[in-house]
Design an enzyme around this catalytic site. Structure first.
Site, PDB file in Angstrom:
ATOM      1  N   ASP A   1      84.467   6.109 -10.483  1.00  0.00           N
ATOM      2  CA  ASP A   1      85.341   5.442 -11.311  1.00  0.00           C
ATOM      3  C   ASP A   1      85.679   6.077 -12.759  1.00  0.00           C
ATOM      4  O   ASP A   1      84.871   6.815 -13.226  1.00  0.00           O
ATOM      5  CB  ASP A   1      84.948   4.062 -11.471  1.00  0.00           C
ATOM      6  CG  ASP A   1      83.524   3.781 -11.963  1.00  0.00           C
ATOM      7  OD1 ASP A   1      82.806   4.812 -12.047  1.00  0.00           O
ATOM      8  OD2 ASP A   1      82.813   2.803 -11.796  1.00  0.00           O
TER       9      ASP A   1
ATOM     10  N   HIS B   1      78.642  -5.955  -8.728  1.00  0.00           N
ATOM     11  CA  HIS B   1      79.916  -5.101  -8.346  1.00  0.00           C
ATOM     12  C   HIS B   1      79.262  -3.576  -8.026  1.00  0.00           C
ATOM     13  O   HIS B   1      78.087  -3.237  -8.312  1.00  0.00           O
ATOM     14  CB  HIS B   1      80.703  -4.985  -9.671  1.00  0.00           C
ATOM     15  CG  HIS B   1      80.251  -4.356 -10.949  1.00  0.00           C
ATOM     16  ND1 HIS B   1      80.665  -4.615 -12.168  1.00  0.00           N
ATOM     17  CD2 HIS B   1      79.355  -3.148 -11.149  1.00  0.00           C
ATOM     18  CE1 HIS B   1      80.230  -3.620 -13.079  1.00  0.00           C
ATOM     19  NE2 HIS B   1      79.658  -2.795 -12.366  1.00  0.00           N
TER      20      HIS B   1
ATOM     21  N   GLU C   1      84.871  -5.452  -8.836  1.00  0.00           N
ATOM     22  CA  GLU C   1      84.419  -6.810  -9.398  1.00  0.00           C
ATOM     23  C   GLU C   1      84.386  -7.756  -8.169  1.00  0.00           C
ATOM     24  O   GLU C   1      85.012  -7.753  -7.043  1.00  0.00           O
ATOM     25  CB  GLU C   1      85.088  -7.006 -10.320  1.00  0.00           C
ATOM     26  CG  GLU C   1      85.326  -6.174 -11.683  1.00  0.00           C
ATOM     27  CD  GLU C   1      84.159  -6.369 -12.568  1.00  0.00           C
ATOM     28  OE1 GLU C   1      82.881  -6.486 -11.867  1.00  0.00           O
ATOM     29  OE2 GLU C   1      84.082  -5.727 -13.838  1.00  0.00           O
TER      30      GLU C   1
HETATM   31  C1  GLP Z   1      79.285   0.419 -14.574  1.00  0.00           C
HETATM   32  C2  GLP Z   1      79.643   1.244 -13.651  1.00  0.00           C
HETATM   33  C3  GLP Z   1      78.866   1.192 -12.170  1.00  0.00           C
HETATM   34  C4  GLP Z   1      77.486   1.141 -12.728  1.00  0.00           C
HETATM   35  C5  GLP Z   1      77.210  -0.204 -13.257  1.00  0.00           C
HETATM   36  C6  GLP Z   1      75.521  -0.276 -13.867  1.00  0.00           C
HETATM   37  O1  GLP Z   1      79.770  -0.922 -14.769  1.00  0.00           O
HETATM   38  N1  GLP Z   1      81.179   1.251 -13.311  1.00  0.00           N
HETATM   39  O2  GLP Z   1      79.208   2.042 -11.519  1.00  0.00           O
HETATM   40  O3  GLP Z   1      76.920   1.016 -11.365  1.00  0.00           O
HETATM   41  O4  GLP Z   1      77.961  -0.054 -14.629  1.00  0.00           O
HETATM   42  O5  GLP Z   1      75.295   0.382 -14.937  1.00  0.00           O
HETATM   43  P1  GLP Z   1      73.673   0.626 -15.286  1.00  0.00           P
HETATM   44  O6  GLP Z   1      73.328   1.484 -14.280  1.00  0.00           O
HETATM   45  O7  GLP Z   1      73.902   1.220 -16.834  1.00  0.00           O
HETATM   46  O8  GLP Z   1      73.150  -0.828 -15.332  1.00  0.00           O
END
Ligand code: GLP
Length: 240
Positions: free
Chosen positions: A67, A137, A142
């Site tokens: 993404d 998500h 979402e």
């Molecule tokens: C973002 C990304 C996701 C990721 C999520 C969790 O929203 N788009 O791909 O998995 O955050 O992030 P973190 O690993 O910083 O908790």
């Protein structure tokens, strides 16, 4: 779903590195589906250390990212393109031509989604790495996203904007929209590896693994994947 619970984040990162390096060693031309977020940082640091120490070769690897924030150019310090360059690609000697990510600045969003859909068809992934949002998500899919979705533009959930604000100077700077690979395409990867760390993920981990398979919890779809592994530290796995 295969579940591995580790005592802490260090062990989680070490186990994840074993899986990723296994894929690369087996197929030096593998296509790696990669993720951003803080969770994979320990894994990426280990892959870079291994590359330096053992010379694991990435010259023929190709990568596809999940993404990208809509509106952020690839040189922007908070773009996911920038994150990947700084935290992984430069350390592994992976050149821009080997990598793929949505173009956050594409003027025609529909066309950009179609381009990415075609690219994902042409580049079947040997593995897809995922993090987990605290709201369940995966990528930026979402709650409520149809399981059949392809690449699309999403309006980020308020909780996601808040979660991600820690990486920006101010919450007002967090983009409200993003391009994301769809759930259907995540499910098409041959192998899925999802990582979860910290107590703020425990509820989402529980719903993903033990809850009903529902579009309300996007990650629950992974119960249906034939080769999916979850690596969670004790804090994230605490409710299982
Ligand atoms: C973002 C990304 C996701 C990721 C999520 C969790 O929203 N788009 O791909 O998995 O955050 O992030 P973190 O690993 O910083 O908790």
């Amino acid at each position: 779903m295969k579940i591995i619970i580790t005592k802490d984040y260090e062990e989680l990162s070490a186990k994840a590195a074993e899986v990723l390096l296994g894929v690369v060693e087996q197929n030096p031309r593998a296509v790696l589906g990669l993720a951003t977020g803080t969770t994979p940082l320990g894994l990426y640091a280990r892959m870079i250390a291994d590359h330096r120490e053992n010379g694991t070769d990435y010259s023929q690897i190709r990568t596809v990212n999940l993404d990208e924030y809509k509106g952020l150019p690839e040189m922007h310090g908070q773009s996911y393109a920038y994150f990947m360059r700084k935290n992984l690609f430069e350390g592994l000697g992976i050149t821009p031509g080997q990598t793929n990510i949505e173009d956050g600045t594409a003027e025609d969003a529909k066309q950009e989604c179609a381009r990415y859909d075609a690219l994902l068809e042409a580049l079947p992934r040997d593995i897809q790495l995922l993090g987990l949002g605290s709201n369940g998500h995966i990528a930026f899919n979402e709650p409520g996203t149809p399981f059949g979705s392809g690449t699309h533009v999403v309006a980020l959930a308020e909780s996601t904007v808040k979660d991600n604000a820690r990486l920006f100077k101010d919450i007002s700077e967090v983009p409200r929209k993003a391009f994301t690979m769809g759930i259907r395409q995540i499910m098409q990867a041959k192998k899925v590896l999802i990582l979860a760390s910290g107590a703020n993920k425990a509820e989402a981990v529980y719903k993903m693994v033990k809850g009903e398979v529902t579009e309300k919890v996007p990650a629950s779809v992974l119960q249906l994947h034939p080769d999916c592994t979850l690596i969670a530290d004790e804090a994230a796995g605490g409710k299982l």
